[in-house]
Every structure is written in structure tokens, then in C-alpha cells.
Design an enzyme around this catalytic site. Structure first.
Site, PDB file in Angstrom:
ATOM      1  N   TYR A 141     -18.919  -6.657  -7.261  1.00  0.00           N
ATOM      2  CA  TYR A 141     -20.333  -6.392  -7.517  1.00  0.00           C
ATOM      3  C   TYR A 141     -20.765  -6.688  -8.949  1.00  0.00           C
ATOM      4  O   TYR A 141     -21.953  -6.609  -9.263  1.00  0.00           O
ATOM      5  CB  TYR A 141     -20.674  -4.956  -7.148  1.00  0.00           C
ATOM      6  CG  TYR A 141     -20.944  -4.784  -5.672  1.00  0.00           C
ATOM      7  CD1 TYR A 141     -21.977  -5.480  -5.044  1.00  0.00           C
ATOM      8  CD2 TYR A 141     -20.167  -3.934  -4.893  1.00  0.00           C
ATOM      9  CE1 TYR A 141     -22.222  -5.341  -3.691  1.00  0.00           C
ATOM     10  CE2 TYR A 141     -20.402  -3.785  -3.533  1.00  0.00           C
ATOM     11  CZ  TYR A 141     -21.433  -4.494  -2.943  1.00  0.00           C
ATOM     12  OH  TYR A 141     -21.673  -4.352  -1.601  1.00  0.00           O
ATOM     13  N   ASP A 144      -2.204   7.870  19.112  1.00  0.00           N
ATOM     14  CA  ASP A 144      -2.498   7.654  20.523  1.00  0.00           C
ATOM     15  C   ASP A 144      -1.286   7.017  21.213  1.00  0.00           C
ATOM     16  O   ASP A 144      -0.242   6.822  20.597  1.00  0.00           O
ATOM     17  CB  ASP A 144      -3.760   6.811  20.705  1.00  0.00           C
ATOM     18  CG  ASP A 144      -3.656   5.447  20.043  1.00  0.00           C
ATOM     19  OD1 ASP A 144      -2.523   4.933  19.921  1.00  0.00           O
ATOM     20  OD2 ASP A 144      -4.692   4.881  19.658  1.00  0.00           O
TER      21      ASP A 144
END
Length: 293
Positions: free
Chosen positions: A138, A277
Site C-alpha cells: 500500500y 473435519d
């Protein structure tokens, strides 16, 4: 390592204590491991000296009416990469290289961007300040074009100087969260107390800079999914299972979250569990556990 209660009245924490004792015994049998092991961080004077040497080579080439070029390790070839237990993947000591030439239309822009970011790194190290890769992007987003350009150049500079990115005072942006029985000081002296309430603390960007870690946690729980982590917080998991520490990288873990898990293991050697999971191929939370191997 599998473990189970040694009797019908054995409590969860008694089992944890026995498991931790077995882990410590295994470490002693194996000769232990260096706390916070990994690549040695270069001093500020070493970093500044290396950058000055690179710039001196550029000036010398110009003085000889030669087109300056940077010689960079070829990171795209797996033959140039090796694995070390204490570090993970890193460049081999002897590997093929490539040239970033200032007189080539294909590489002249990258040559200029390397010079620009080298200048920014020099100022960061000189002033003993830090910036994230996003901060660097930036500073001139139109010039760089996109974040990937900055990321690749920083990695090339790290390889060229043979120094880890943290020594260049460039940090990754953290996305992970931590909660539970843990206190520490950040590099700037900020005191952080990770509570067992319904909110969590953001993982710091400079893991190497945190110090004075204090905990009486019996175990560390790594939670793959952010939604599951938040549900456990809402259900007061940390309070119910106190003392403990919970960490999430919100899916694929970022570097700082993995480094934090490694630092906690190196410092306290408490059992580490992962709640993931059932997809063995898509589950990347095991990246955390690779930090402990």
C-alpha cells in the site's frame, strides 16, 4: 500417541498429566530439542551490510558501463528445496540461480522493484521498525500492481540475502485467534491477557518478538474452522476445561499462527490436540502439527 484412563475414576486432567509426562520422557530419550529452534536470525548490522554489498555491486557494474543484475535462487525448482525438521521447507545450500537483468525488457521492472523494496527494508532495519507485506504494497499500490508481486519480490530478496524474512523486519499479516490461559508481552511492551470469555485475541504479527509467556494450561486445542472455534467460545469451552488454550487459523493456517503453536510447544511442552473435519485431503490444519514434528 494413544492414551486412555488408567482406571474408572481417572479424570481427564490426570490422563493429560500422564500423557505430558510421557511426552517429556520421550523428549529426554531423544536428547531433547532446542527451545524455539529454527533458523538463526541475522542481526541488524548483518542485514544492513548485506544490502549495502548488493547495492555496491550495482554501483560497480554501472561504473564499468555494465548492466547490473541480481542473482537469485531459483525457487520454482523442487530440486533446489530441502526439508529440515526444525525449519520446514527451505532453499538448499547449493542450487541453481537465475538473473534479474536491468537491460532486459522482461525483467527491468522487477529489477527496479527489487531496488525499491531493498531501500524500504534498509530503512525498516535502520529504524528498528516493522511492516507487513500488505503495508509495503500500500505504499505504492499502483506501482506494484498487486500483492502477489510484492510477496514474490520479498521472497526473492530473502533468498538473495540468505536471511529469513523476519530479519528483514517484514511480517506476515495474522488472521488467527487465541483464547484461554495465556499471558505474554509483545515486543513493544504491550501486555496481552488471553481470557477464557466469549472473545479471543488476535495472534500477533511478530511471534519472535513476544516474551514472558505465562500459562498453567494443561493442553492446547487447535480448531480448524473459525465457526467451530466461535461456537466453543460461546459455549464457554475454555472455562469448562480450564486451564487450557484454544487456537484457530480460520481454515488454512497463516504462518504466524503456526509459529505461535510451535512457540507454545517449545516453551511449555503441553499436549496438543486438533479438532478438524473428516476430509483428510482438504484438511490443512495439520500444517500446525508439522511445526511440532
Amino acid at each position: 500417541m494413544a492414551f486412555a484412563p488408567m482406571g474408572p475414576e481417572a479424570s481427564f486432567f490426570e490422563v493429560l498429566d500422564r500423557h505430558r509426562a510421557s511426552l517429556l520422557a520421550a523428549l529426554r530419550r531423544g536428547g531433547g530439542e532446542p527451545a524455539g529452534g529454527g533458523t538463526r536470525l541475522a542481526s541488524s548490522s548483518e542485514v544492513l551490510g548485506s544490502i549495502e554489498s548488493v547495492i555496491q555491486d550495482v554501483i560497480t557494474s554501472v561504473a564499468r558501463n555494465e548492466a547490473p543484475a541480481f542473482t537469485i535462487d531459483n525457487r520454482s525448482s523442487w530440486e533446489n528445496i530441502k526439508f529440515e525438521d526444525s525449519v520446514g521447507l527451505q532453499m538448499a545450500s547449493h542450487c541453481t540461480t537465475r538473473k534479474i537483468k536491468s537491460d532486459s525488457l522482461k525483467s527491468v521492472k522487477k529489477f527496479a522493484l527489487i531496488l525499491k523494496i531493498l531501500s524500504m527494508i534498509y530503512k525498516l532495519v535502520q529504524s528498528n521498525t516493522y511492516a507487513t507485506k500488505r503495508d509495503i504494497y500500500y505504499t505504492d499500490s499502483q506501482l506494484f500492481g498487486n500483492q502477489t508481486v510484492v510477496d514474490n519480490i520479498i521472497n526473492d530478496i530473502s533468498c538473495m540475502l540468505k536471511m529469513p524474512r523476519i530479519s528483514l523486519h517484514i511480517l506476515s499479516t495474522s488472521k488467527g485467534l487465541i483464547a484461554g490461559n495465556l499471558r505474554y508481552l509483545e515486543e513493544d511492551g504491550t501486555r496481552v491477557h488471553c481470557t477464557c470469555g466469549s472473545t479471543a485475541v488476535a495472534v500477533p504479527s511478530n511471534i519472535q518478538g513476544i516474551r514472558n509467556l505465562i500459562t498453567d494450561a494443561k493442553f492446547l486445542l487447535i480448531v480448524e474452522k473459525d465457526a467451530t472455534f466461535q461456537r466453543l467460545l460461546d459455549d464457554s469451552f475454555c472455562n469448562r476445561m480450564s486451564p487450557c488454550i484454544m487456537v484457530t487459523g480460520k481454515g488454512v493456517p497463516d504462518l504466524n499462527t503456526r509459529l505461535l503453536v510451535k512457540k507454545l510447544w517449545d516453551t511449555f511442552h503441553i499436549p496438543v490436540f486438533a479438532l478438524v473435519d473428516a476430509d483428510p485431503h482438504g484438511d490443512l490444519s495439520l500444517d500446525y502439527l508439522k511445526q511440532l514434528s
